[in-house]
Scaffold this motif. Structure first.
Motif, mmCIF file in Angstrom:
data_model
loop_
_atom_site.group_PDB
_atom_site.id
_atom_site.type_symbol
_atom_site.label_atom_id
_atom_site.label_comp_id
_atom_site.label_asym_id
_atom_site.label_seq_id
_atom_site.Cartn_x
_atom_site.Cartn_y
_atom_site.Cartn_z
ATOM 1 N N ILE A 82 -10.824 -2.949 -17.078
ATOM 2 C CA ILE A 82 -11.408 -3.888 -16.211
ATOM 3 C C ILE A 82 -12.087 -5.211 -17.724
ATOM 4 N N ASP A 83 -12.517 -4.667 -18.523
ATOM 5 C CA ASP A 83 -12.854 -5.838 -20.070
ATOM 6 C C ASP A 83 -12.262 -6.030 -20.720
ATOM 7 N N ASN A 84 -10.776 -6.296 -19.890
ATOM 8 C CA ASN A 84 -9.582 -7.195 -20.209
ATOM 9 C C ASN A 84 -9.085 -8.054 -18.869
ATOM 10 N N GLU A 85 -9.484 -7.074 -18.155
ATOM 11 C CA GLU A 85 -9.043 -8.027 -16.605
ATOM 12 C C GLU A 85 -7.505 -7.997 -16.420
ATOM 13 N N ASP A 86 -7.269 -6.610 -17.110
ATOM 14 C CA ASP A 86 -5.558 -6.009 -16.487
ATOM 15 C C ASP A 86 -5.566 -5.579 -14.843
ATOM 16 N N PHE A 87 -6.384 -6.360 -14.127
ATOM 17 C CA PHE A 87 -6.696 -5.427 -12.696
ATOM 18 C C PHE A 87 -5.452 -5.043 -11.818
ATOM 19 N N ASP A 88 -4.491 -5.843 -12.304
ATOM 20 C CA ASP A 88 -3.063 -5.813 -11.177
ATOM 21 C C ASP A 88 -2.551 -4.718 -11.470
ATOM 22 N N LEU A 89 -2.631 -4.453 -13.220
ATOM 23 C CA LEU A 89 -1.978 -3.128 -13.486
ATOM 24 C C LEU A 89 -3.476 -2.153 -13.261
ATOM 25 N N LEU A 90 -4.217 -1.467 -13.330
ATOM 26 C CA LEU A 90 -5.207 -0.439 -13.386
ATOM 27 C C LEU A 90 -4.770 -0.511 -11.786
ATOM 28 N N LYS A 91 -4.681 -1.486 -10.979
ATOM 29 C CA LYS A 91 -4.217 -1.658 -9.494
ATOM 30 C C LYS A 91 -3.014 -0.084 -9.654
ATOM 31 N N ILE A 92 -1.795 -0.238 -10.091
ATOM 32 C CA ILE A 92 -0.250 0.565 -10.393
ATOM 33 C C ILE A 92 -0.917 1.392 -10.264
ATOM 34 N N VAL A 93 -1.899 1.498 -11.345
ATOM 35 C CA VAL A 93 -1.873 3.202 -12.400
ATOM 36 C C VAL A 93 -2.530 3.616 -11.314
ATOM 37 N N SER A 94 -3.909 3.226 -10.598
ATOM 38 C CA SER A 94 -4.812 3.712 -9.633
ATOM 39 C C SER A 94 -4.334 4.357 -7.598
ATOM 40 N N GLU A 95 -3.441 3.775 -7.810
ATOM 41 C CA GLU A 95 -2.442 3.856 -6.486
ATOM 42 C C GLU A 95 -2.085 4.871 -6.859
ATOM 43 N N ALA A 96 -0.988 5.365 -8.029
ATOM 44 C CA ALA A 96 0.227 6.732 -8.747
ATOM 45 C C ALA A 96 -1.208 8.010 -8.896
ATOM 46 N N VAL A 97 -2.441 7.303 -9.383
ATOM 47 C CA VAL A 97 -3.330 8.712 -9.170
ATOM 48 C C VAL A 97 -3.152 8.990 -7.723
ATOM 49 N N ARG A 98 -4.014 8.201 -7.295
ATOM 50 C CA ARG A 98 -4.022 8.968 -5.889
ATOM 51 C C ARG A 98 -3.156 9.654 -5.016
ATOM 52 N N GLU A 99 -1.938 8.991 -5.266
ATOM 53 C CA GLU A 99 -0.371 10.246 -4.788
ATOM 54 C C GLU A 99 -0.705 11.258 -5.403
ATOM 55 N N MET A 100 -0.758 11.381 -6.541
ATOM 56 C CA MET A 100 -0.063 12.544 -7.656
ATOM 57 C C MET A 100 -1.377 13.700 -6.492
ATOM 58 N N SER A 101 -2.686 12.876 -6.345
ATOM 59 C CA SER A 101 -3.606 14.049 -5.863
ATOM 60 C C SER A 101 -3.730 14.487 -4.752
ATOM 61 N N GLU A 102 -3.194 13.683 -3.937
ATOM 62 C CA GLU A 102 -2.522 13.564 -2.037
ATOM 63 C C GLU A 102 -1.306 14.571 -2.538
ATOM 64 N N GLY A 103 -0.429 14.638 -3.192
ATOM 65 C CA GLY A 103 1.002 15.801 -3.199
ATOM 66 C C GLY A 103 0.700 16.705 -3.949
#
Length: 324
Positions: A126-147
């Motif tokens: 957030i501090d570096n405005e890497d929102f596109d990278l954050l979106k990619i990784v957040s989606e992966a964490v969600r998938e890992m939890s669901e799996g």
């Protein structure tokens, strides 16, 4: 093993050394206890394959930059947070031969450490405005939890089909490697098509990687004696699922009953391993693993030749040839 990884790392050796310094800085805290635990986490790092996938994927598509370092750190921070929380859930005392955080500092501190790591990762992006990278990784964490939850839900009845098994490992393992490759490319080129292609590449690699892990449980010519850990934990993996599908109803019932009621016995592990071997479960899983490997290689060969691409291909090869 170490020399092979060092060889693969050659094009990004400087970046990996720099990353270690930057990652320590990203984890710093003013709270003494927290800083001590962060130091312990950094010390017990493994092969560092996740940052390698990030840096090599970036190198394939452009010039490695500060966003690449932040993307690799984000993945490490969020993934480490999930591992710390997993050890609490599993009541595990060890991870990679080291004491787990909860074993040394108890559950309450481990949960708070996991939360801290999660927040550091979020703030870094957030501090570096890497929102596109954050979106990619957040989606992966969600998938890992669901799996993980899907596996828990299905494991109770030991009725996991081959399709469900693929869904589970795609979410639990492949999603993380997919995010490494997508983040690496995205940090140097803002092209949705490239990001998606690299994500798919990483997904194929992750599928092959997890099947290789599952094969260790049964032992093969180059691995040696079986571990039987998955069997003892009543985990349904591809070699066993395939073997059961090749059996008649009475044989299926007998094996499932053994695993349900006597999975802790060495005699059960021996019986199940022999059963899987006799039904060609290991050969089938190896074939599927190689199919995913070939699909990954086909995708990466679409990109221009470079030392980064070559090392990335060697890293994929390593994931299916490793001995542990």
């Amino acid at each position: 093993m170490g020399s092979k990884i060092k060889e693969i790392q050659l094009p990004i050796a400087n970046e990996m050394a720099e990353f270690e310094i930057k990652f320590r800085q990203f984890m710093k805290s003013k709270v003494y206890l927290l800083d001590k635990i962060m130091g312990y986490i950094v010390k017990r790092k493994g092969k560092q394959m996740r940052p390698m996938f990030v840096f090599l994927s970036a190198g394939v598509h452009g010039q490695i930059n500060e966003a690449t370092y932040r993307g690799a750190a984000l993945i490490e921070l969020l993934h480490t947070a999930t591992l710390v929380h997993d050890d609490v859930v599993d009541d595990a005392n060890y991870r990679r031969g080291f004491f787990s955080i909860n074993a040394l500092w108890k559950n309450k501190i481990a949960i708070l450490v996991g939360d801290y790591l999660l927040s550091r990762g979020l703030l870094l992006s957030i501090d570096n405005e890497d929102f596109d990278l954050l979106k990619i990784v957040s989606e992966a964490v969600r998938e890992m939890s669901e799996g993980e939850l899907l596996q828990i839900e299905k494991a109770r009845k030991l009725n996991i089909t081959e399709d469900i098994y693929y869904d589970i490992i795609k979410q639990k393992t492949a999603s993380l490697i997919a995010s490494c490759c997508a983040v690496g490319s995205r940090s140097v080129i803002k092209d949705d098509g490239v990001s998606e292609k690299m994500k798919l590449f990483g997904e194929k690699v992750g599928m092959a990687f997890q099947i290789k892990d599952d094969l260790f449980d049964y032992g093969t010519n180059d691995i040696g004696k079986p571990l039987g850990i998955d069997i003892k934990e009543k985990k349904m993996t591809l070699p066993l699922i395939y073997a059961l599908n090749q059996s008649d109803k009475s044989e299926q019932k007998h094996i499932i009953k053994l695993i349900k009621k006597h999975s802790d016995k060495n005699s059960t592990v021996k019986t199940v391993v022999e059963f899987v071997r006799n039904k060609n479960g290991i050969a089938y899983a190896e074939e599927v693993m190689h199919n995913y490997y070939n699909e990954a290689m086909t995708i990466i060969k679409d990109f221009p030749k470079s030392e980064y691409r070559q090392s990335l291909m060697e890293l994929v090869k390593y994931t299916i040839e490793r001995k542990k």
